[in-house]
Write a protein that holds these residues in place. Structure first.
Motif, short mmCIF file in Angstrom:
data_model
loop_
_atom_site.label_atom_id
_atom_site.label_comp_id
_atom_site.label_asym_id
_atom_site.label_seq_id
_atom_site.Cartn_x
_atom_site.Cartn_y
_atom_site.Cartn_z
N SER A 1 -0.31 0.32 -8.26
CA SER A 1 -0.43 0.99 -6.97
C SER A 1 -0.47 -0.02 -5.86
N LEU A 2 -0.95 -1.19 -6.18
CA LEU A 2 -0.97 -2.23 -5.17
C LEU A 2 -0.12 -3.40 -5.58
N TYR B 1 -9.44 -2.73 -1.87
CA TYR B 1 -8.08 -3.01 -1.45
C TYR B 1 -7.67 -2.33 -0.16
N SER B 2 -7.64 -0.99 -0.21
CA SER B 2 -6.97 -0.33 0.92
C SER B 2 -7.84 -0.20 2.15
N SER B 3 -9.13 0.00 1.97
CA SER B 3 -9.92 0.31 3.16
C SER B 3 -10.84 -0.85 3.53
N ASN C 1 -9.76 -4.53 -7.33
CA ASN C 1 -9.22 -3.18 -7.25
C ASN C 1 -10.17 -2.17 -6.63
N SER C 2 -11.36 -2.60 -6.29
CA SER C 2 -12.28 -1.69 -5.62
C SER C 2 -12.34 -1.98 -4.13
N VAL D 1 -12.33 -5.56 -11.37
CA VAL D 1 -13.04 -4.51 -10.64
C VAL D 1 -13.15 -4.88 -9.17
N GLU D 2 -13.45 -6.14 -8.91
CA GLU D 2 -13.62 -6.59 -7.54
C GLU D 2 -12.33 -6.40 -6.74
N LEU E 1 0.82 -1.20 0.00
CA LEU E 1 0.00 0.00 0.00
C LEU E 1 0.86 1.26 0.00
N ILE E 2 0.42 2.26 -0.75
CA ILE E 2 1.08 3.56 -0.78
C ILE E 2 0.57 4.40 0.39
#
Lengths: 397, 397
Positions: A189-190, A395-397, A392-393, A389-390, A122-123
């Protein structure tokens, strides 16, 4: 010179390389998340290729500095972590990446300018330095030259990868090994692309650099899954000359190319949410650069990528996409082939075009821009799927 | 000058315009698929903006020729069809588009150079001319100046649109009406943007052209949902002077801008598979052009678009995307705001950045590239959703 699935693979295949992996506690999953590759010499020649992004992660800057400072182009160890990219963390990020190099140097009895640092994840999250510090200690104590240690390192650098990626190329008395993670310039990005290639050949930094750049041009640089480019992408090659053999530049080029091509294939096959592997070749335009531009324009077109996901021979989308490319073309004389079958000739549908079977996992697309020019290039991309889509939508949160 | 939802809308709002729609049998669904807009004069001034794609559909070429030939910039009627783009059909496509103009001219007692032709639908299928011929006959017999006829035309040009799009702007004694379909430069191979604007103002072709280009720059040209551009995009404005009023250029500019902005909003809201409407503003770079380039680069980044779909304030993807843009930036001084809340300052995460609420349908993104330069621009885009993949992977076959 052969690449074989039945032969051993990984960074410890060449003589004189050690690897280690550990669970430092960076990944919330509790999976292995740090790795170390050590070159035992006698030589420590290195070359690397980095992201073209102008937003560059701290570990990339530290590695670039390590290649320039101390003994130029000499690297004795590479420390890896997954789960945190240490990108966009400002001055603290630089301090932390530098500390990773210093801790690794200290643990191995080396100088910090001899250490490369590769991070992925994660960035914008500060690196958990306590975990990293403990991880480096464990790595230094668990180094081994066997294949299991190499395989462990390949697993520890995975992020959204579903399989570890390793390769090896066997020459006459010398070899090349390698590991990689991520999905190239695909979802960076990931999923930064990190690649570490090792060889026991004797090779100067200049020879390594030439071989690596040539290989990247036709392997990793042709991978273009979503047009994005990571802040952390790093491809590093280490040569120790332990075999005592100095291959010719051609032999070195061929071996590095084979290793990179094999890893690139694995990266493409494991790209996020992929159901199709698509190779796009463009010819019939003014220059190779123009052809590459057109191939990338098509490879990044979401409508085209959705059609590939649907196994839909919708060649109209190919024309609509390449029509926007910065490349010489004759708009009335464009031809398109899917899996070698003509679907569009002179910018008009060919008989049976809608019936071409694209149900297989591999799709070949050839576009002739119709100018008669000699420019040609290819890129490899993937489809755009629900799974993409799944992943990458969420990931971070 | 007002745009009001409670006031009448559509191409027949201004005096002296007739509209019709019919089921010609081009769409497999059996829905209305042809429309006609007729200017009754006394003036027939026109201006248009077309796709920038180099692969241009036959009807676009016929309309461009109609504007140039006969009386330049004079158009008396526009014939529309949905269900077939008549693009990439070679010489037969040109013959068919020309025949559509000729049939329409014959039915209305006009010259073919006075007819514009707009088609939208699948690329690479020959136009079913028997149906088109019958459709034109029916259209010419069913023309009407009431709002229902205008609304019918707006419905007949829909493809994957879920709602008809109409607008009106009411000046002092004159008005502007309009209809549109598609999703802008959003999903054009199947969803060309067609817009027809009517006005009973007196306005020269040059004045119309100026107003239309200015309006497009900040409305339709800022819509960028998947970076693609259709072979068929056409925006045409017709002015008949029936009101007897000649507004100033400023007044005309304002009215055309309002009509275009309203239609652009409707197009964005109805873009395929949209769950989020995202406005991206970029500033702090060398020029407006650089800012636009950076905004488009971000607006086309699939990782960013997936994060928007997931309501995920993943600002790292913003930096990774703009880092690849052809724009002046200070990589260590980039700021990002989501819905006016700072999430990244000096290229580093701001406190609470991960907790910003992006659950609403509208998301504002502001990126300051940190050079202190005056360049600024915005684009409007959407998220990348499962629905987008679904719609676009199951279209032609």
């Amino acid at each position: 010179m052969t690449t074989s699935e039945s032969q051993p693979v990984g960074v410890t295949v060449p003589q004189g390389f050690l690897a280690a992996s550990t669970i430092a506690g960076i990944k919330p999953s509790g999976n292995p998340d740090m790795a170390l590759v050590v070159n035992q010499g006698p030589n420590f020649d290195a070359a690397a290729v980095f992201t073209r992004n102008r937003v560059v992660a701290a570990p990339v800057k530290i590695t670039q500095a390590a290649l320039e400072n101390g003994e130029p182009n000499q690297i004795k160890a590479v420390v890896f972590n997954a789960g945190n990219a240490n990108a966009c963390n400002g001055a603290q990020g630089m301090t932390d990446a530098q500390k990773m190099a210093e801790d690794t140097a200290l643990a191995l009895g080396l100088d910090a300018t001899e250490i490369a640092v590769c991070s992925t994840g994660l960035i914008g999250e500060l690196m958990p330095m306590e975990q990293v510090h403990g991880g480096i200690d464990k790595l230094a104590k668990d180094l081994g030259s066997d294949l299991d240690h190499g395989a462990g390192a390949a697993r520890a650098i995975m992020t959204t990868d579903t399989v570890a990626k390793q390769t090896a190329v066997h020459g006459q008395g010398w070899s090349v090994g390698g590991m990689g993670k991520g999905v190239g310039m695909m979802a960076p990005s990931l999923a930064t692309m990190l690649v570490c290639i090792t060889t026991d050949a004797q090779a100067s930094p200049a020879a390594l650099d030439e071989a690596l750049r040539k290989a990247c041009d036709v392997t990793f640089n042709t991978l273009d899954v979503d047009g994005s480019t990571s802040t952390n992408d790093t491809i590093i090659v280490l040569a120790n000359g332990a075999s005592g053999i100095e291959p010719s530049q051609d032999e070195l080029d061929e071996a590095i190319l084979k290793a990179c091509a094999d890893l690139a294939d694995q990266l493409q096959a494991d790209a996020e949410g992929v159901t199709k592997r698509v190779k796009i070749t463009v010819k019939g335009t003014g220059s190779d650069e123009q052809a590459l531009n057109a191939a990338r324009t098509l490879g990044r077109d979401n409508l085209f990528k959705c059609a590939m996901f649907g196994s839909d021979p919708n060649w109209g989308r190919v024309l609509a996409a390449v029509g926007m490319a910065d490349a010489d073309m004759d708009p009335d004389n464009i031809s398109v082939f899917f899996n070698d079958q003509p679907v569009c000739v002179e910018s008009t549908g060919a008989p049976g075009a809608r019936d071409v079977d694209l149900s297989g996992a591999d799709i070949d697309v050839l576009v002739d821009l119709g100018t008669g020019g000699n420019g040609a290039a290819f890129v490899r991309t993937t489809d755009l799927s629900h799974e993409y889509v799944e992943i990458n939508s969420a990931y971070s949160s």
